[in-house]
Scaffold this active site. Structure first.
Site, short mmCIF file in Angstrom:
data_model
loop_
_atom_site.label_atom_id
_atom_site.label_comp_id
_atom_site.label_asym_id
_atom_site.label_seq_id
_atom_site.Cartn_x
_atom_site.Cartn_y
_atom_site.Cartn_z
N ARG A 29 -2.43 -1.82 -3.64
CA ARG A 29 -3.78 -1.30 -3.36
C ARG A 29 -3.52 0.07 -4.29
O ARG A 29 -2.70 0.62 -4.25
CB ARG A 29 -3.84 -0.89 -1.86
CG ARG A 29 -4.97 -0.11 -1.67
CD ARG A 29 -4.95 0.40 -0.22
NE ARG A 29 -6.26 0.91 0.12
CZ ARG A 29 -6.78 1.62 1.08
NH1 ARG A 29 -5.75 1.59 2.27
NH2 ARG A 29 -7.70 1.98 1.33
N GLU A 74 -8.47 -5.57 4.81
CA GLU A 74 -8.25 -5.31 3.46
C GLU A 74 -7.01 -5.94 2.79
O GLU A 74 -7.03 -6.51 1.74
CB GLU A 74 -7.97 -3.65 3.28
CG GLU A 74 -9.42 -3.03 3.53
CD GLU A 74 -9.19 -1.45 3.87
OE1 GLU A 74 -9.19 -0.91 2.82
OE2 GLU A 74 -8.93 -1.03 4.96
N ARG A 110 -12.30 15.10 7.81
CA ARG A 110 -13.10 15.35 6.68
C ARG A 110 -14.37 15.76 7.04
O ARG A 110 -14.99 15.10 8.02
CB ARG A 110 -13.12 14.30 5.67
CG ARG A 110 -11.75 13.94 5.01
CD ARG A 110 -12.04 12.75 3.85
NE ARG A 110 -10.71 12.22 3.50
CZ ARG A 110 -10.44 11.00 3.64
NH1 ARG A 110 -11.30 9.95 4.10
NH2 ARG A 110 -9.41 10.36 3.31
N HIS A 138 -18.42 1.08 7.43
CA HIS A 138 -16.83 1.23 7.66
C HIS A 138 -16.42 2.31 8.48
O HIS A 138 -16.45 3.49 7.79
CB HIS A 138 -15.94 1.15 6.27
CG HIS A 138 -14.54 1.26 6.50
ND1 HIS A 138 -13.77 0.26 6.12
CD2 HIS A 138 -13.74 2.17 6.86
CE1 HIS A 138 -12.46 0.39 6.26
NE2 HIS A 138 -12.65 1.72 6.60
N HIS A 174 -13.01 2.68 0.04
CA HIS A 174 -12.83 1.54 1.09
C HIS A 174 -13.52 0.25 0.23
O HIS A 174 -14.03 -0.60 0.95
CB HIS A 174 -13.58 1.88 2.33
CG HIS A 174 -13.16 3.15 3.09
ND1 HIS A 174 -14.06 3.87 3.55
CD2 HIS A 174 -11.94 3.38 3.52
CE1 HIS A 174 -13.28 4.90 4.37
NE2 HIS A 174 -11.81 4.42 4.21
N ASN A 194 0.84 -1.31 0.01
CA ASN A 194 -0.12 0.04 0.09
C ASN A 194 0.93 1.33 -0.13
O ASN A 194 1.52 1.63 0.86
CB ASN A 194 -0.75 -0.15 1.27
CG ASN A 194 -1.91 1.26 1.27
OD1 ASN A 194 -1.90 2.10 0.51
ND2 ASN A 194 -2.71 1.06 2.16
N GLY A 220 -11.68 0.82 12.60
CA GLY A 220 -11.38 1.24 13.90
C GLY A 220 -12.32 1.56 14.96
O GLY A 220 -12.43 0.99 15.99
P1 AMP Z 1 -8.82 3.08 11.22
O1 AMP Z 1 -8.87 4.26 10.19
O2 AMP Z 1 -9.92 2.18 10.76
O3 AMP Z 1 -7.53 2.75 11.65
O4 AMP Z 1 -9.55 3.73 12.61
C1 AMP Z 1 -8.79 4.54 13.53
C2 AMP Z 1 -9.77 5.27 14.46
O5 AMP Z 1 -10.39 4.19 15.30
C3 AMP Z 1 -9.02 6.06 15.50
O6 AMP Z 1 -9.01 7.47 15.10
C4 AMP Z 1 -9.53 5.89 16.57
O7 AMP Z 1 -10.59 6.97 16.81
C5 AMP Z 1 -10.81 4.69 16.46
N1 AMP Z 1 -10.39 3.54 17.48
C6 AMP Z 1 -9.52 2.73 17.64
N2 AMP Z 1 -9.51 2.06 18.52
C7 AMP Z 1 -10.61 2.43 19.30
C8 AMP Z 1 -11.19 2.19 20.60
N3 AMP Z 1 -10.46 1.23 21.36
N4 AMP Z 1 -12.39 2.79 21.08
C9 AMP Z 1 -12.76 3.84 20.10
N5 AMP Z 1 -12.35 4.30 18.87
C10 AMP Z 1 -11.01 3.43 18.57
#
Ligand code: AMP
Length: 396
Positions: free
Chosen positions: A89, A380, A237, A204, A178, A7, A327
């Protein structure tokens, strides 16, 4: 089979060496500060090594990845010949790509053609592809597009209500992103539902967030648009916004459109509303302390996600399953509960105990819920590795 998943970003490059059949990851890591100085972080299981390695371009980054994969101390393979294929990717496949494909000169030209649609990411993705071709010319390379899964949308979902010339001459339409994650979840959801014929809304929710409406495994609509700026508010965003806001701000503050768009992409979303952070953990901590801005940011996010779910439930004339991933979707029981609270009208009921789950696959709805609600961790990289393996095996 060993697939190297790449990626490539403008100054970074993430990689995973994985087995597409089992999903086992033998090594993974990140090259950062490409074009600046260069740092490689390489992980094998719980062991991590960080090395400063000059990376004047993506080529040296790929070279560093290949060297560490065969390193006697930190490596996991004896020779790069053990890498059977590389899966890349690629952000924007435009109208050119509705599925993954083996990379050849024609494919590279078509990815180049999509640069105006993905000006920040496609050039970086191409650099990753070219760097791999240079250092491992005999290894098959596959491109997996973030937009491809959404290409089954009907025109009523993907056309913007603007003059046709912009669609016909410039390919301006909704594409969605995504896609690799939405496809992975749609496939897994079908296994869990026990049938390919069902209606799904997938959420997502991460730093970037998008929703998709899926019928019988095919995407019918998605919240992001020509670019990933559209849809629900995200970490930084704005999500959907009246175009006249751009006009107003540019006129009043003497900003260029690019500067305004940079603000909407990087300084907006829950970061702007909370005036605290783009990270949902910080927002929840702020909410617990009674910070009103954090409360507003979270409420706005829940509200907009719930509105999209309601809209997609209407578009699909009811849904059988609702899934949460990424996340926030995987790790935020409070977020899931707050969103589902809006959905009682369509018979969504979640069980608070079952919902108390993080990062694990789980059915979180009650037995009498009209819609099954699941948490499904996305993967992914595995989806990219599987697409790569499928195409490369079929071509043999
Ligand atoms: P991603 O872009 O899928 O990696 O998601 C990242 C986001 O997931 C971060 O900005 C966090 O806000 C959220 N996140 C990760 N772990 C947790 C958690 N244990 N509780 C709440 N939000 C989380």
């Amino acid at each position: 089979m060993n697939v190297l998943v790449i990626n490539a970003g403008s100054s970074s490059l993430k990689y995973q060496l994985m087995n597409p059949e089992t999903g086992d990851v033998s090594a993974k890591g990140l090259c950062e500060r490409i074009y600046i100085d260069g740092r490689l972080t390489h992980k094998v299981g719980d062991n991590k090594v960080v090395k400063d390695i000059p990376m004047p371009s993506h080529s040296e980054a790929i070279q560093a990845v290949l060297e560490i994969l065969v390193d006697p101390e930190y490596g996991v393979i004896k020779s790069t010949d053990e890498i059977d294929a590389v899966g890349h990717r690629v952000l924007h496949g435009g109208m050119e790509f509705s599925e993954s494909c083996i990379i050849d000169d024609e494919v590279i030209k078509a990815i180049e053609k999509c640069i105006p649609l993905g000006p920040l990411h496609n050039p970086a993705n191409l650099m990753g592809i070219r760097a791999c071709q240079a250092v491992m010319p005999k290894t098959p390379q596959v491109a997996v597009f973030d937009t491809a899964f959404h290409m089954t949308m009907p025109p009523k979902a993907y056309r913007y209500a603007i003059p046709t010339e912009y669609f016909e001459n410039d390919d301006i339409r909704r594409y969605g992103f995504h896609g690799t994650s939405h496809k992975y979840i749609a496939r897994r959801a079908a296994e869990l539902y026990g049938s390919k014929e069902f209606k799904l809304v997938n959420c997502h929710l991460g730093n970037g967030s998008s929703l998709s409406a899926v019928k019988d495994g095919k995407c019918q609509d998605t919240s992001m648009g020509l670019s990933p700026l559209a849809g629900v508010p995200m970490g930084t965003r704005s999500g959907d916004i009246d175009a006249c806001v751009v006009q107003f701000i540019c006129n009043k503050y003497g900003m260029t459109v690019d500067e305004c768009l940079n603000m909407l992409n990087k300084k907006s979303g829950v970061l702007a509303l909370s005036e605290t952070s783009s990270d949902f953990r910080d927002l929840e901590a702020g909410e617990a302390k009674g910070d009103e801005n954090c409360v507003l940011a979270l409420q706005k996010f829940f509200y907009e996600v719930a509105k999209y779910i309601g809209a997609y439930a209407a578009a699909l004339n009811g849904i059988d399953m609702l899934t949460f991933t990424a996340g926030v979707g995987e790790n935020g029981p409070d977020t899931r509960a707050a969103i589902c609270e809006y959905l009682g009208f369509m018979g969504v009921k979640i069980d608070p105990e079952k919902n108390n789950v993080r990062g694990k696959e789980a059915l979180i709805s009650t037995p009498d819920s009209k819609v099954q609600v699941w948490v499904i961790p996305t993967n992914e990289e595995l989806m990219i590795a599987q697409d790569t393996a499928e195409l490369v095996s079929a071509a043999k």
